[in-house]
Design an enzyme around this catalytic site. Structure first.
Site, PDB file in Angstrom:
ATOM      1  N   GLU A  52     -20.855 -44.311  -7.927  1.00 50.74           N
ATOM      2  CA  GLU A  52     -22.244 -44.387  -7.475  1.00 50.74           C
ATOM      3  C   GLU A  52     -22.746 -45.842  -7.458  1.00 50.74           C
ATOM      4  O   GLU A  52     -22.600 -46.569  -8.438  1.00 50.74           O
ATOM      5  CB  GLU A  52     -23.120 -43.542  -8.400  1.00 50.74           C
ATOM      6  CG  GLU A  52     -24.580 -43.463  -7.983  1.00 50.74           C
ATOM      7  CD  GLU A  52     -25.422 -42.614  -8.920  1.00 50.74           C
ATOM      8  OE1 GLU A  52     -26.518 -42.206  -8.518  1.00 50.74           O
ATOM      9  OE2 GLU A  52     -24.968 -42.348 -10.059  1.00 50.74           O
ATOM     10  N   LYS A 126     -28.712 -38.797  -1.633  1.00 45.81           N
ATOM     11  CA  LYS A 126     -28.845 -38.020  -2.869  1.00 45.81           C
ATOM     12  C   LYS A 126     -30.137 -37.201  -2.843  1.00 45.81           C
ATOM     13  O   LYS A 126     -31.224 -37.739  -2.641  1.00 45.81           O
ATOM     14  CB  LYS A 126     -28.826 -38.974  -4.058  1.00 45.81           C
ATOM     15  CG  LYS A 126     -28.829 -38.310  -5.424  1.00 45.81           C
ATOM     16  CD  LYS A 126     -28.680 -39.382  -6.507  1.00 45.81           C
ATOM     17  CE  LYS A 126     -28.629 -38.803  -7.903  1.00 45.81           C
ATOM     18  NZ  LYS A 126     -28.417 -39.860  -8.914  1.00 45.81           N
ATOM     19  N   CYS A 169     -23.891 -37.749  -8.251  1.00 50.08           N
ATOM     20  CA  CYS A 169     -24.266 -37.757  -9.668  1.00 50.08           C
ATOM     21  C   CYS A 169     -25.097 -36.536 -10.069  1.00 50.08           C
ATOM     22  O   CYS A 169     -24.582 -35.439 -10.158  1.00 50.08           O
ATOM     23  CB  CYS A 169     -24.947 -39.071 -10.020  1.00 50.08           C
ATOM     24  SG  CYS A 169     -24.981 -39.404 -11.816  1.00 50.08           S
TER      25      CYS A 169
END
Length: 296
Positions: A52, A126, A169
């Site tokens: 990430e 994300k 994540c």
């Protein structure tokens, strides 16, 4: 297109103190990761995913406008273009997680997907953004300070070697998007992460194998390693891995070392698992309305 695809996962420490200028972080990290990508290619990798926001520290430990300087446009920013050239040279697919700026000052936590001919296929932003403190020093996962929630759905990219989806994540704690990636045709999903030892570590090898099993695809989980100064809010514990649709670990990295791990994906296994466990056939979407109708 072969049923067998070599997957490369790269985990690495951040080698620059957080007080250094953003440009120094990006230069050093990009140089380091290009070497690691070349190592992965030498080991046979065809699809490679980085961690990430790979080109610096996990700056969300603090809330400072300094880090807005790290953001770039995608695909027109210099980092995407650089790795397009690298992908074309090495004939590899690269999943490239970077900090995205759209327009004047709108920011996302994003991964660009670059095909083996160097073409830009698209990006995933994300969706789920955490915002929580860690300890008494004021450090934490202050992501809402830096990122807007994603607004481009759950795309799947038809690359030269496989159909690729991305989850980033904190997304991994939400099974809904993991299922949508499967419905959209993903054969492998990558989850580039930055997560520290403590409460979530026991979930690291629990949730994502469960996603792989429930949705019948491979999943590559990538986590950085080491402590990052000056925050030192916890140890990034590595242990990147590739897991197959039966929930079996194909390859697992160490806890505390920069490492390139290589695992083989077998598309025939995906078909076998889906033919055995008919989760897509037997699901009942017409009964799930309450998932969107009910508020917490």
């Amino acid at each position: 297109m072969s049923d067998h695809v070599k997957i490369g996962l790269i985990q690495a420490s951040n080698d620059v103190h957080g007080d250094e200028p953003v440009a120094v972080h990006k230069e050093k990290a990009i140089e380091k990761h290009i070497k690691l990508i070349r190592e992965a290619k030498a080991k046979g990798a065809q699809i490679i995913c980085l961690q990430e926001i790979f080109y610096g520290p996990y700056f969300c430990s603090e809330q400072k406008t300094k880090w807005y300087e790290a953001a770039e446009e995608i695909p027109n920013g210099p980092t995407t273009r650089l790795f397009q050239d690298l992908a074309k040279e090495l004939e590899i697919v690269i999943v490239l997680p970077i900090y995205e700026r759209e327009g004047i000052a709108t920011y996302y936590n994003t991964a660009a997907v670059i095909d083996a001919d160097g073409s830009y296929l698209g990006k995933y932003r994300k969706q789920h953004i955490p915002h929580v403190g860690v300890g008494e020093e004021g450090y934490g996962f202050w992501e809402k300070y830096y990122f807007k929630p994603g607004n481009m759905g759950y795309p799947v990219f038809d690359t030269a070697y496989a159909k690729v989806g991305v989850y980033i994540c904190y997304d991994r704690h939400f099974p809904e998007g993991a299922r949508l990636l499967g419905l959209n045709g993903a054969e492998i999903v990558f989850n580039p992460s930055a997560t520290v030892a403590g409460l979530s570590e026991y979930l690291w090898k629990l949730e994502q194998p469960a996603h792989a099993v429930a949705n019948g695809y491979y999943l590559g989980a990538i986590n950085r390693v080491g402590m990052e100064a000056p925050w030192n809010m916890g140890e990034f514990y590595g242990q990147s891995y590739l897991v197959n649709p039966r929930g079996q670990m194909v390859a697992v990295a160490s806890r505390d070392q920069d490492e390139v791990i290589i695992g083989e994906m077998d598309k025939k296994m995906i078909r076998e698992v889906r033919d055995t466990w008919q989760f897509y056939r037997d699901r009942r979407p017409e009964t799930y309305d309450d998932m969107t109708a009910l508020l917490p």
